[in-house]
Design a protein around this motif. Structure first.
Motif, PDB file in Angstrom:
ATOM      1  N   ILE A 155       0.830  -1.208   0.000  1.00 19.69           N
ATOM      2  CA  ILE A 155       0.000   0.000   0.000  1.00 19.69           C
ATOM      3  C   ILE A 155       0.863   1.256   0.000  1.00 19.69           C
ATOM      4  N   ALA A 156       1.888   1.269   0.841  1.00 20.05           N
ATOM      5  CA  ALA A 156       2.745   2.453   0.932  1.00 20.05           C
ATOM      6  C   ALA A 156       3.650   2.607  -0.279  1.00 20.05           C
ATOM      7  N   ALA A 157       3.804   1.545  -1.095  1.00 19.21           N
ATOM      8  CA  ALA A 157       4.719   1.600  -2.240  1.00 19.21           C
ATOM      9  C   ALA A 157       4.009   1.885  -3.557  1.00 19.21           C
ATOM     10  N   LEU A 158       2.706   2.176  -3.525  1.00 19.92           N
ATOM     11  CA  LEU A 158       1.994   2.455  -4.768  1.00 19.92           C
ATOM     12  C   LEU A 158       2.473   3.768  -5.386  1.00 19.92           C
ATOM     13  N   PRO A 159       2.434   3.866  -6.728  1.00 23.74           N
ATOM     14  CA  PRO A 159       2.882   5.114  -7.371  1.00 23.74           C
ATOM     15  C   PRO A 159       1.995   6.294  -6.971  1.00 23.74           C
ATOM     16  N   GLU A 160       2.581   7.457  -7.061  1.00 26.35           N
ATOM     17  CA  GLU A 160       1.848   8.684  -6.759  1.00 26.35           C
ATOM     18  C   GLU A 160       0.924   9.039  -7.923  1.00 26.35           C
ATOM     19  N   GLY A 161      -0.122   9.796  -7.630  1.00 25.28           N
ATOM     20  CA  GLY A 161      -1.023  10.265  -8.678  1.00 25.28           C
ATOM     21  C   GLY A 161      -2.031   9.209  -9.093  1.00 25.28           C
ATOM     22  N   GLY A 162      -2.811   9.558 -10.123  1.00 23.76           N
ATOM     23  CA  GLY A 162      -3.841   8.655 -10.595  1.00 23.76           C
ATOM     24  C   GLY A 162      -3.333   7.695 -11.642  1.00 23.76           C
ATOM     25  N   PHE A 163      -3.904   6.526 -11.675  1.00 22.25           N
ATOM     26  CA  PHE A 163      -3.553   5.513 -12.667  1.00 22.25           C
ATOM     27  C   PHE A 163      -4.665   4.482 -12.709  1.00 22.25           C
ATOM     28  N   GLU A 164      -4.687   3.750 -13.793  1.00 20.50           N
ATOM     29  CA  GLU A 164      -5.624   2.639 -13.946  1.00 20.50           C
ATOM     30  C   GLU A 164      -4.924   1.344 -13.553  1.00 20.50           C
ATOM     31  N   THR A 165      -5.664   0.398 -12.950  1.00 24.86           N
ATOM     32  CA  THR A 165      -5.074  -0.844 -12.461  1.00 24.86           C
ATOM     33  C   THR A 165      -5.757  -2.045 -13.107  1.00 24.86           C
ATOM     34  N   TYR A 166      -4.943  -2.943 -13.630  1.00 28.59           N
ATOM     35  CA  TYR A 166      -5.403  -4.259 -14.059  1.00 28.59           C
ATOM     36  C   TYR A 166      -4.784  -5.273 -13.090  1.00 28.59           C
ATOM     37  N   TRP A 167      -5.637  -5.966 -12.320  1.00 26.58           N
ATOM     38  CA  TRP A 167      -5.151  -6.858 -11.261  1.00 26.58           C
ATOM     39  C   TRP A 167      -5.402  -8.306 -11.699  1.00 26.58           C
ATOM     40  N   ILE A 168      -4.315  -9.056 -11.920  1.00 26.77           N
ATOM     41  CA  ILE A 168      -4.398 -10.478 -12.260  1.00 26.77           C
ATOM     42  C   ILE A 168      -4.275 -11.245 -10.955  1.00 26.77           C
ATOM     43  N   ALA A 169      -5.425 -11.671 -10.410  1.00 25.35           N
ATOM     44  CA  ALA A 169      -5.496 -12.198  -9.048  1.00 25.35           C
ATOM     45  C   ALA A 169      -5.617 -13.712  -9.052  1.00 25.35           C
ATOM     46  N   SER A 170      -5.283 -14.307  -7.907  1.00 24.22           N
ATOM     47  CA  SER A 170      -5.334 -15.764  -7.761  1.00 24.22           C
ATOM     48  C   SER A 170      -6.717 -16.262  -7.402  1.00 24.22           C
ATOM     49  N   GLY A 171      -7.592 -15.384  -6.921  1.00 24.66           N
ATOM     50  CA  GLY A 171      -8.916 -15.797  -6.476  1.00 24.66           C
ATOM     51  C   GLY A 171      -9.006 -16.067  -5.000  1.00 24.66           C
ATOM     52  N   LEU A 172      -7.882 -15.951  -4.262  1.00 23.08           N
ATOM     53  CA  LEU A 172      -7.869 -16.169  -2.825  1.00 23.08           C
ATOM     54  C   LEU A 172      -7.737 -14.846  -2.088  1.00 23.08           C
ATOM     55  N   ASP A 173      -8.302 -14.814  -0.890  1.00 23.32           N
ATOM     56  CA  ASP A 173      -8.184 -13.641  -0.038  1.00 23.32           C
ATOM     57  C   ASP A 173      -6.918 -13.768   0.813  1.00 23.32           C
ATOM     58  N   HIS A 174      -6.297 -12.640   1.109  1.00 19.51           N
ATOM     59  CA  HIS A 174      -5.099 -12.616   1.930  1.00 19.51           C
ATOM     60  C   HIS A 174      -5.196 -11.456   2.908  1.00 19.51           C
ATOM     61  N   PRO A 175      -4.471 -11.490   4.012  1.00 22.55           N
ATOM     62  CA  PRO A 175      -4.491 -10.357   4.936  1.00 22.55           C
ATOM     63  C   PRO A 175      -4.051  -9.074   4.235  1.00 22.55           C
ATOM     64  N   GLY A 176      -4.831  -8.027   4.403  1.00 25.13           N
ATOM     65  CA  GLY A 176      -4.510  -6.744   3.797  1.00 25.13           C
ATOM     66  C   GLY A 176      -5.044  -6.569   2.397  1.00 25.13           C
ATOM     67  N   ARG A 177      -5.736  -7.588   1.837  1.00 21.38           N
ATOM     68  CA  ARG A 177      -6.220  -7.461   0.461  1.00 21.38           C
ATOM     69  C   ARG A 177      -7.277  -6.369   0.336  1.00 21.38           C
ATOM     70  N   SER A 178      -8.188  -6.279   1.297  1.00 19.32           N
ATOM     71  CA  SER A 178      -9.235  -5.246   1.218  1.00 19.32           C
ATOM     72  C   SER A 178      -8.632  -3.850   1.312  1.00 19.32           C
ATOM     73  N   ASP A 179      -7.582  -3.675   2.119  1.00 22.50           N
ATOM     74  CA  ASP A 179      -6.944  -2.360   2.227  1.00 22.50           C
ATOM     75  C   ASP A 179      -6.235  -1.983   0.928  1.00 22.50           C
ATOM     76  N   LEU A 180      -5.552  -2.941   0.313  1.00 18.48           N
ATOM     77  CA  LEU A 180      -4.896  -2.664  -0.961  1.00 18.48           C
ATOM     78  C   LEU A 180      -5.927  -2.367  -2.046  1.00 18.48           C
ATOM     79  N   LEU A 181      -7.037  -3.089  -2.023  1.00 19.78           N
ATOM     80  CA  LEU A 181      -8.099  -2.848  -2.988  1.00 19.78           C
ATOM     81  C   LEU A 181      -8.630  -1.421  -2.867  1.00 19.78           C
ATOM     82  N   ALA A 182      -8.865  -0.982  -1.634  1.00 19.51           N
ATOM     83  CA  ALA A 182      -9.366   0.381  -1.432  1.00 19.51           C
ATOM     84  C   ALA A 182      -8.345   1.410  -1.896  1.00 19.51           C
ATOM     85  N   ALA A 183      -7.057   1.146  -1.645  1.00 20.97           N
ATOM     86  CA  ALA A 183      -6.018   2.093  -2.064  1.00 20.97           C
ATOM     87  C   ALA A 183      -5.945   2.189  -3.583  1.00 20.97           C
ATOM     88  N   LEU A 184      -6.077   1.044  -4.286  1.00 20.45           N
ATOM     89  CA  LEU A 184      -6.033   1.075  -5.748  1.00 20.45           C
ATOM     90  C   LEU A 184      -7.274   1.760  -6.329  1.00 20.45           C
TER      91      LEU A 184
END
Length: 916
Positions: free
Chosen positions: A171-200
């Motif tokens: 989360i803290a390492a995401l680029p600055e400013g606006g951008f579009e995200t394409y997330w190729i996910a595994s389909g499993l939930d992990h700790p912190g996934r909801s927070d990263l999702l909100a940040a993206l």
């Protein structure tokens, strides 16, 4: 890119030239000019004359349309048409961030994920967008947006890592400013996934790509109720599903092989299931890992350590001080502590020595007979662990007073020491913290553990070195010494609570674990491993393959106790001074949870229609139309007479078809000469350079063995493209099956079926040590490939098949792995002839042999003739490689000679006829 239905255009502005087609219409209507009509009185003189050069008044409509189509095809070609173009779904002017989970769950379909990422980045590059790509299993570092090509190069070199993504850390390492995200996910939930999702989502539009295939994993096995309990996990829940689990270990010869197998059945709608595997102790103690058949991920493999092994412990002690008082028995607390985690053996010392126990415990046993003493000394010297406890009998005896007893670690003083009582001067003593050199180092010492009495050790130069536990006043409580390959340990207190409260505490159980008396827990406490460093012995990659830990540092015991793999502690086997710990991707408490995406986040599958450039097709169409225009113009003008074949040949030459045909014919001739002038082993190309290179090296190694051992002398192996090359030149094809191998065309299937019908053989190798009915991606691909082939019914190779004796006598057919192979099934009426050791199965060569043993890797050699890949371990592995070569020789000889050995069943009848 501008799209029109399923077709896109990389240079859509060029299509504006289509607006000029009406000008072409006007131009062609005006040329040639209409003839001028003039009255000439001498026209009678022209009657009867024929004009050989005719000129039409206007361009015919059909010719006009033909020319307009040719120009339109050329314009469309230069506009860069693409079939099934990938296209941005949202704002194209934003930078694009491609996020890949990159964990163990992605390994099952990693090539598809990389292909999807490549298509996304290529489309962004065509749109002029800057791109960045991150893998969530990497150490977080802020990415930089750049052009597409460097990102493509980086994506091509990515591989999954054998642990879960670190969503929260990114989360803290995401680029600055606006951008579009394409997330190729595994389909499993992990700790912190909801927070990263909100940040993206806070930075711009988000789109998710994930497969609908379930993620299947294997939890660490446990020994419970006399059986090995296996727990399977999957996510998401679906229809009923069965997965085979292979229990692998070392056989008595030291060769890694499958020792047992169980089946996990997931009921419809269930995400967990269990199975029990009943194994004898000798076999159970050999197990090293469990793996799901046909599923290549680190989560589908669980490694075993000391927690699964049950040590055989012999308990020998005197009777209780008072008859009927169980709690006073010298072995009661030992039995309670060891019964759940060890196999206890009772009986006399002479009898238990015959059972070859791992540990023998003597509780207050002072004197031994000469036979018992000699037998016990030999047993310890051979590697046994003798654990002794003091008591009134040992304190009152004269054992090891003047001279050291080989079965005691130190010399003892006569009598004992009483602490805290009416007849003593002192109070009960507590334990001192364990020294760093002690096997108990890191264990916490409870304050309530006290010692009221003990036997004392005589002061000796070696006493300090042999003391591994002390009282607070420096008196040895536990001493140890080595005897040959084994060791002798003495607790200077009783095994019951008569002299000490130690047997009543949890510390007592932990001390027995550290001494390797009892089985270690699957998840040890951090305090139990504190102060120790564990060296990696073998580590798992994301595909579930064990590898050597080259260059990896040791791991602190506290970090291993967390049970969570990461970049600094890969899943694998870790060895300490006195124990082996398995760190698995899935912990005993793990349950797979599905990733839940908000309703406003589009979720797509990994499948994407392959982009197909159409520029060449439209250019070819334009050339053909222009050639047709030339012929039409000749026809309209009346010049299409004379040698028509010469004019058509000229047109074909202009189209470039004749030279191409000549080149193809030349290439076919060269291939035919190469394939037929010398005997060559052939392999089917897959398009994967690594697999094709391995196939070539494997057949080269097999050819060298054939050259040295038989009369078959093959030249260098040759690659065969089943779409283009002739198959009749080869009697045998090696076909490695890959998960993404394209299906053959209709023409290729025709050639393959003709090849099989006319005596050719194909060795299909899925390289997964499974039958074609397995669940691996390669096995499923083989099912699709073989669906249109004319293959007879198959069966696991019987023991009397000709392949078992064509050249060598064989029972197994291993490659780098060892699994079942399938051949043509025997006829229903096949019977064994009298006096013959085998049946007359069939008159021809089995058209296919199917297996997953990775034979090419076992046969492969480099240019110097040295093996390229290891097989097994040590001499056992080299023996397996030798058997693999023998199988290859039997296979080739079977192709060349057929079932000639089965024809021996006719020998008695032939001899009888000759005699008549």
């Amino acid at each position: 890119m501008w799209t029109l239905g399923a077709i896109g255009f990389t240079s859509p502005l060029v299509l504006g030239a289509l607006l000029a087609l009406p000008l072409l219409w006007i131009l062609l209507r005006a040329v040639p000019p209409a003839p001028i009509r003039r009255r000439f009185p001498g026209v009678a003189l022209l009657l009867g004359l024929k004009d050989t050069d005719t000129e039409t008044e206007r361009t015919p409509l059909w010719l006009l349309l033909l020319r307009a189509a040719a120009v339109a095809a050329a314009i469309i070609a230069f506009a860069g048409p693409v079939l099934n173009p990938s296209q941005p779904k949202v704002t194209p002017d934003l930078p694009l961030l491609v996020v890949i989970d990159g964990g163990w769950a992605d390994a099952r379909d990693w090539p598809r994920r990389i292909e999807r990422a490549r298509l996304i980045v290529e489309e962004a590059g065509r749109s002029g967008r800057t791109v960045a790509a991150i893998r969530l299993t990497d150490t977080p570092a802020r990415p930089e947006f750049q052009t597409a090509q460097p990102v493509l190069d980086r994506i091509a070199g990515l591989s999954p890592l054998p642990f879960d993504p670190m969503d929260a850390d990114w989360i803290a390492a995401l680029p600055e400013g606006g951008f579009e995200t394409y997330w190729i996910a595994s389909g499993l939930d992990h700790p912190g996934r909801s927070d990263l999702l909100a940040a993206l989502q806070g930075r711009g539009p988000l789109r998710v790509f994930e497969t609908a295939r379930p993620v299947v994993a294997l939890a660490p096995v446990a020994f419970k109720d006399g059986a090995v309990q296996i727990r399977g996990l999957r996510q998401p829940a679906g229809t009923q599903m069965e997965v085979d689990v292979a229990a692998r270990g070392l056989d008595p010869a030291g060769i890694d092989r499958e020792l047992a197998r169980a089946t996990l059945t997931f009921a419809t709608g269930k995400t967990e299931t269990e199975a029990a595997l009943n194994l004898p102790p000798e076999l159970r103690n050999r197990l090293t890992r469990f793996e799901m058949a046909g599923i290549r991920t680190a989560g589908s493999v669980t490694l075993t350590d000391d927690s699964l092994k049950r040590r055989k412990v012999a308990l020998i002690g005197g009777s209780a001080g008072r008859e009927g008082l169980l709690l006073l028995s010298p072995t009661h607390y030992l039995r309670q502590a060891l019964a759940p985690v060890a196999e206890l053996i009772d009986g006399s010392l002479v009898d238990v020595l015959k059972a070859s126990p791992d540990v023998i415990i003597l509780a207050d046993v002072a004197r031994l007979t000469a036979e018992e003493n000699n037998g016990l000394v030999k047993w310890v010297d051979a590697g046994g662990l003798l654990l002794r406890f003091a008591g009134p009998r040992l304190a009152a005896s004269d054992v090891a007073r003047m001279e050291e007893d080989p079965l005691l670690p130190v010399r003892l003083r006569e009598g004992g020491r009483a602490l805290g009582g009416a007849m003593s001067w002192g109070s009960p003593r507590t334990l001192a913290p364990f020294a760093e050199t002690s096997p108990f180092y890191g264990l916490s010492v409870p304050a309530e553990v006290t010692v009221k009495a003990q036997v004392l050790a005589q002061p000796d130069p070696d006493l300090a070195a042999r003391s591994i536990a002390m009282l607070e006043d420096g008196t040895p409580l536990v001493t140890r010494k080595a005897l040959g390959q084994g060791q002798v340990v003495l607790f200077h207190v009783t095994a019951n609570a008569e002299w000490s409260s130690l047997p009543l505490s949890g510390l007592f159980v932990q001390m027995l674990e550290r001494l390797a008396v009892s089985t270690r827990p699957a998840l040890p406490e951090a305090a139990d491993l504190a102060g120790q460093t564990f060296a990696p012995q073998q580590v798992l990659d994301a595909f579930g393959v064990l590898q050597d830990p080259t260059g990896l540092p040791g791991v602190p015991g506290e970090a291993l106790a967390t049970g969570q793999p990461g970049p600094d502690r890969l899943p694998g086997l870790y060895a300490g001074e006195d124990r082996l710990i398995a760190l698995n991707v899935i912990s005993p408490e793990t349950s797979l949870a599905p990733a839940v995406w908000p309703a406003n986040v589009p979720v797509e599958g990994l499948e994407a229609a392959q982009e197909q450039p159409l520029k060449g097709s439209f250019l070819a169409a334009a050339l053909i139309l222009l050639a047709a225009d030339v012929l039409a113009a000749l026809l309209v003008s009346g010049r299409l007479s004379g040698n028509l074949a010469a004019r058509l040949g000229l047109v074909l030459a202009l189209l470039g078809l004749a030279p191409t045909e000549g080149r193809a014919q030349s290439g076919d001739d060269a291939f035919a000469l190469t394939a037929t002038t010398e005997l060559r082993l052939a392999y089917v190309v897959t398009g994967d350079m690594r697999v094709d290179g391995l196939s070539e090296a494997g057949l080269r190694g097999l050819g060298q063995q054939l050259f040295g051992r038989t009369t078959v002398e093959p030249a260098e192996p040759i690659a065969v493209d089943i779409e283009r090359d002739e198959l009749a030149f080869f009697p045998f094809l090696y076909w490695p099956v890959t998960a993404d191998q394209p299906l053959p065309s209709v023409q290729a299937y025709g050639k393959l079926n003709e090849f099989l019908r006319t005596g050719g053989m194909i060795l299909f190798d899925t390289r997964d040590a499974n039958t074609p009915g397995g669940t691996s991606a390669e096995a499923r691909r083989l099912q699709l490939i073989a669906a249109a082939l004319d293959i007879p019914p198959l069966e696991p190779i019987p023991t009397d098949h000709v392949l078992t004796r064509t050249f060598y006598l064989l029972q197994d057919f291993p490659g780098r792995q060892n699994g079942t192979i399938w051949v043509e099934a025997a006829p229903p009426d096949a019977e064994q002839a009298e006096g013959m050791p085998f049946r007359n199965l069939n008159d021809g060569v089995t058209p296919v042999v199917i297996g997953g043993n990775d034979w090419a890797a076992a046969w492969a050699v480099d240019e110097r003739g040295l093996p390229l890949y290891p097989v097994g371990r040590g001499s056992g592995g080299e023996r397996q490689r030798e058997i693999a070569y023998r199988f290859g020789i039997n296979l080739v000889m079977h192709v060349f000679t057929g079932n000639y050995k089965s024809d021996q069943v006719h020998v008695p009848a032939l001899l009888e006829r000759l005699g008549q």
